[in-house]
Design a protein around this motif. Sequence first.
Motif, mmCIF file in Angstrom:
data_model
loop_
_atom_site.group_PDB
_atom_site.id
_atom_site.type_symbol
_atom_site.label_atom_id
_atom_site.label_comp_id
_atom_site.label_asym_id
_atom_site.label_seq_id
_atom_site.Cartn_x
_atom_site.Cartn_y
_atom_site.Cartn_z
ATOM 1 N N LYS A 188 -46.353 -12.201 1.625
ATOM 2 C CA LYS A 188 -47.248 -12.962 0.929
ATOM 3 C C LYS A 188 -46.703 -12.725 -0.569
ATOM 4 N N GLN A 189 -46.530 -11.483 -0.849
ATOM 5 C CA GLN A 189 -46.235 -11.155 -2.225
ATOM 6 C C GLN A 189 -45.130 -11.697 -2.696
ATOM 7 N N ARG A 190 -44.266 -11.700 -1.636
ATOM 8 C CA ARG A 190 -42.688 -12.471 -2.080
ATOM 9 C C ARG A 190 -42.979 -13.976 -2.339
ATOM 10 N N CYS A 191 -43.868 -14.725 -1.398
ATOM 11 C CA CYS A 191 -44.019 -15.906 -1.839
ATOM 12 C C CYS A 191 -44.730 -16.394 -3.097
ATOM 13 N N GLU A 192 -45.642 -15.490 -3.352
ATOM 14 C CA GLU A 192 -46.683 -15.651 -4.741
ATOM 15 C C GLU A 192 -45.564 -15.264 -5.826
ATOM 16 N N GLN A 193 -44.502 -14.469 -5.863
ATOM 17 C CA GLN A 193 -43.677 -14.274 -6.915
ATOM 18 C C GLN A 193 -42.609 -15.247 -7.081
ATOM 19 N N GLU A 194 -42.104 -16.112 -6.135
ATOM 20 C CA GLU A 194 -41.384 -16.813 -6.044
ATOM 21 C C GLU A 194 -41.596 -18.318 -6.291
#
Length: 262
Positions: A252-258
């Motif tokens: 989730k964190q990775r998706c929202e960052q990228e």
Amino acid sequence: MKVAIVYPGDAVARQTATAANNRFANLFTAFAQAGISAQPCVYHDDFAAEVRQQLLSVEVALVWVNPIENGRDRSVLDAVLAEVARHGVYVSAHPEIIQKLGTKQVLFDTRHLGCGSEVRVYRNRDELKTALQLLSGTRVLKQHRGHSGIGIWKVVKDGAHLRVRHAERGGREEQISIDDFVGRCAPYFAGEGRIIDQAFQARIDEGMVRCYLVQDKVCGFGHQAVVALHSQKDSEPRVYYAQDKPEFQALKQRCEQEWVPQ
């Protein structure tokens, strides 16, 4: 506010449509509970003009029609949706937005992200044939727009021939010449069509996780335990989870960052 839920069907389905006799019954109930008037809008190319008139009488059109439906594409429907949108109807999703997203094209456009992979694009039969002649390893070829495995092929070079498997339900491996396979793929290049080529991921047998985003926020996940090109089994339904499921927090964190809206 008046909302039309657009979904495919024949003339009989349109004449007999109610809020309760279709797969969106729960959605109609939710709208009613929120005080929103929702109406079924059964679509087919044969009565596109009738659907156009219905959509001009509402404020919002929510569309659930596959890119390919009973052998037909969405060209007629998309023209109707674009026209009613010009008259002020909010269409979700607008055909121009779908085209901009590019469906499978997004795999190429985001290949540089952490979730991406080595991806190529072929825009005509000659490019595809050249790539197949030079093929090494196992590849997955995908038509630009499709669904349910239609136009998705697992491809392996086998001497002068190819071993291919269609991802559509019931697909089985077969041997075919390069020329014959290129001919089979010819319809995928119609109009703005193209083929997306990516390396086969051996871990596909472990299943696939989909991230569902609204703008720049992850709102949920879908875990499909078995997918179409699994080595042993056919597809199974995916299971949905809320955005706070612990196992997916790093993702989730990775998706929202990228994934930042442009």
